[in-house]
Design an enzyme around this catalytic site. Structure first.
Site, mmCIF file in Angstrom:
data_model
loop_
_atom_site.group_PDB
_atom_site.id
_atom_site.type_symbol
_atom_site.label_atom_id
_atom_site.label_comp_id
_atom_site.label_asym_id
_atom_site.label_seq_id
_atom_site.Cartn_x
_atom_site.Cartn_y
_atom_site.Cartn_z
ATOM 1 N N LYS A 1 0.841 -1.203 0.000
ATOM 2 C CA LYS A 1 0.000 0.000 0.000
ATOM 3 C C LYS A 1 0.881 1.260 0.000
ATOM 4 C CE LYS A 1 -2.090 1.974 3.416
ATOM 5 N NZ LYS A 1 -2.845 2.233 4.633
ATOM 6 N N ASP B 1 -6.800 1.120 0.885
ATOM 7 C CA ASP B 1 -6.862 1.282 2.334
ATOM 8 C C ASP B 1 -8.262 0.857 2.780
ATOM 9 O OD1 ASP B 1 -8.586 3.275 1.598
ATOM 10 O OD2 ASP B 1 -7.683 4.820 2.862
#
Ligand code: SF4
Length: 253
Positions: A163, A181
């Site tokens: 991420k 997320d």
């Protein structure tokens, strides 16, 4: 950061979108935990996906991330610090930290103990301070003090996972990556845009369905949509830009 707000509803245009829901089901406002990933909604048609992202684009042509930073290095540090923390909480701590340390060299000169002091309001700050120092050392040792531009290289840095790499590649280097997320994960599953049980599954699903011309900003549109409209506990379906396209059986419009 501007919210994604609803403009005038292009009702005639919406009706023309192939496969758009004409009479969405009314149901409870509060989602039941865990239901979103277990449902198998009808996949969106390419025309519906294009319509949704056209609306996001019209409402907010240049969406921006909310993590404050001064350069790719401070963006990387801010993203590492943001794990299990809010952007607002991270910004509060990094404003002072980045004023004195906006390069790996300055961060090392500051030292782990002082970094800890600056970020002690952020959860897991001890571990994060250790990672900030370690990643700064590695940047200097292996990458000439610069943030590398590939996912594989960014993922070698302490505290940086997939991420983090996707956010940095997107925001610092303009790559068409999709960082998933909690907000993106929820929106992708709820709407049925790209259902998946893991962030990676959702990331790959979104990359498959979103037209390339929307990919640069898609990550921010979906984050902002989840943060300000498709809220976890009480989604604001009545002001949602894509409420006619959303597949969630429990949407409230
Ligand atoms: S209608 Fe909009 S706010 Fe409501 S669940 Fe669907 S995407 Fe979220």
């Amino acid at each position: 950061m501007a919210k994604i707000t609803r403009k005038s509803r292009p009702s005639a245009k919406r009706a023309a979108v192939k496969g758009a829901s004409k009479s969405p089901k009314r149901a409870a406002a509060r989602p039941a935990r865990g239901r979103e990933v277990s449902k198998k909604p009808k996949p969106w048609t390419p025309a519906e996906v294009r319509e949704a992202f056209t609306r996001f684009q019209n409402a907010n042509p240049e969406p921006k991330g909310e993590l404050e930073h001064l350069n790719p290095y401070t963006l990387l540090v801010a993203v590492v610090l943001s794990a299990q923390a809010t952007d607002a909480g991270v910004n509060k701590a990094t404003r002072a930290l980045f004023a004195v340390a906006d390069t790996p060299q300055k961060m090392l000169a500051l030292g782990e103990e002082k970094v800890r002091e600056y970020i002690k309001t952020i959860g897991l700050y001890r571990n994060k301070a250790r990672n900030v120092i370690a990643l700064s050392e590695k940047l200097i040792a292996d990458f000439g003090g610069e943030v590398p531009k590939t996912r594989a290289e960014i993922e070698t840095l302490p505290g940086a996972g997939r991420k983090t790499a996707n956010v940095v590649l997107n925001m610092a280097f303009g790559e068409r990556t999709m960082a998933v997320d909690t907000h993106v994960f929820r929106v992708a599953n709820r709407t049925g845009l790209a259902p998946g049980k893991t962030p990676l599954e959702v990331e790959l699903g979104l990359e498959r369905v979103i037209p390339p011309e929307f990919m640069l900003h898609a990550h921010h549109w979906l984050i902002l949509h989840g943060r300000y409209t498709c809220l976890a506990r009480k989604p604001r379906c009545e002001v949602c830009l894509i409420n006619d396209l959303c597949r969630w059986p429990e949407k409230t419009v």
